[in-house]
Design an enzyme around this catalytic site. Sequence first.
Site, PDB file in Angstrom:
ATOM      1  N   ASP A   8       0.882  -1.158   0.000  1.00  0.00           N
ATOM      2  CA  ASP A   8       0.000   0.000   0.000  1.00  0.00           C
ATOM      3  C   ASP A   8       0.929   1.221   0.000  1.00  0.00           C
ATOM      4  OD1 ASP A   8      -2.354   1.615   0.516  1.00  0.00           O
ATOM      5  OD2 ASP A   8      -1.615   1.789   2.564  1.00  0.00           O
ATOM      6  N   ASP A  10       0.051   5.144   0.869  1.00  0.00           N
ATOM      7  CA  ASP A  10      -0.130   6.115   1.952  1.00  0.00           C
ATOM      8  C   ASP A  10      -0.159   5.397   3.303  1.00  0.00           C
ATOM      9  OD1 ASP A  10      -0.685   8.482   3.277  1.00  0.00           O
ATOM     10  OD2 ASP A  10      -2.844   8.247   3.035  1.00  0.00           O
TER      11      ASP A  10
HETATM   12  P1  B16 Z   1      -6.382  10.029  -4.518  1.00  0.00           P
HETATM   13  P2  B16 Z   1      -3.564   4.341  -0.157  1.00  0.00           P
HETATM   14  C1  B16 Z   1      -5.332   6.335  -0.355  1.00  0.00           C
HETATM   15  O1  B16 Z   1      -4.025   5.862  -0.496  1.00  0.00           O
HETATM   16  C2  B16 Z   1      -5.426   7.336   0.786  1.00  0.00           C
HETATM   17  O2  B16 Z   1      -5.115   6.693   2.030  1.00  0.00           O
HETATM   18  C3  B16 Z   1      -6.840   7.865   0.871  1.00  0.00           C
HETATM   19  O3  B16 Z   1      -6.950   8.813   1.907  1.00  0.00           O
HETATM   20  C4  B16 Z   1      -7.225   8.512  -0.482  1.00  0.00           C
HETATM   21  O4  B16 Z   1      -8.587   8.930  -0.458  1.00  0.00           O
HETATM   22  C5  B16 Z   1      -7.025   7.478  -1.595  1.00  0.00           C
HETATM   23  O5  B16 Z   1      -5.681   6.994  -1.572  1.00  0.00           O
HETATM   24  C6  B16 Z   1      -7.319   8.065  -2.958  1.00  0.00           C
HETATM   25  O6  B16 Z   1      -6.346   9.033  -3.257  1.00  0.00           O
HETATM   26  O7  B16 Z   1      -7.376  11.109  -4.249  1.00  0.00           O
HETATM   27  O8  B16 Z   1      -4.953  10.518  -4.575  1.00  0.00           O
HETATM   28  O9  B16 Z   1      -6.740   9.218  -5.737  1.00  0.00           O
HETATM   29  O10 B16 Z   1      -3.506   4.220   1.354  1.00  0.00           O
HETATM   30  O11 B16 Z   1      -4.534   3.355  -0.789  1.00  0.00           O
HETATM   31  O12 B16 Z   1      -2.195   4.304  -0.790  1.00  0.00           O
HETATM   32 MG    MG Z   2      -2.756   3.238   3.411  1.00  0.00          MG
END
Ligand code: B16
Ligand code: MG
Length: 216
Positions: A8, A10
Amino acid sequence: MIRGVIFDLDGVLVSTDELHYLAWKQLAEELGITAFTKEDNKRQRGVSRMASLEVVLEKGDKTYTDEEKAELATRKNNYYLKMLDTLTENDLLPGARETLLMLHERGVLTGLGSASKNAPVILEKTGILSLFDKISCGLDTTKSKPDPEVFLVAAKKLELSPEECLVVEDSQAGIDAAKAGGMKSLAVGPLYQTMGADYCAKDLADHVDWDTILNA
Ligand code: B16
Ligand code: MG
């Protein structure tokens, strides 16, 4: 035997949750929503952009059409992209780069399984894009974790079966998605001991028994 590790993004390799929070907060204030807090932001971890927007909108009392919602999500993403401008390799979480390098040295494949549509930009800015064999992100999928789609797409791109993959995650939805996809999981981050993963560690710099994990 584990032949591929799917990360993953974030909360595992880089921490962009504060930037997501600030961008959503800016949008919320423009909409007159003052009740959106960091506590609400925790529920946005690992979920898609549109599901994150719903977390913001439920703190207000107005309803929006699908078209308006799409505009709001784009507006937030533009704020977020501006904030990503300052991202560098110094923003990588402890042990991230070292773990990717170690896996490559051992001949283990590396994949990304992230809900973020901005994942390629983030990997590029933090200097780890070249350390991934394959990337699966919000641009490849339609279903949010805990649906296993993003990890199954990563495994398919790596040409591995789910049983040959380990998922590294910081969110409950992500650990549940790994299980639903038939993959082993390693939990990291603030909730690492409570998510019911097969293995857990505070972060990737913590002691992780890779010999045991990879030979399982
Ligand atoms: P985006 P991950 C996620 O990342 C984030 O944790 C989440 O807060 C966010 O809404 C999602 O990505 C979508 O992100 O707006 O940049 O497309 O933890 O799955 O790496
Ligand atoms: Mg994450």
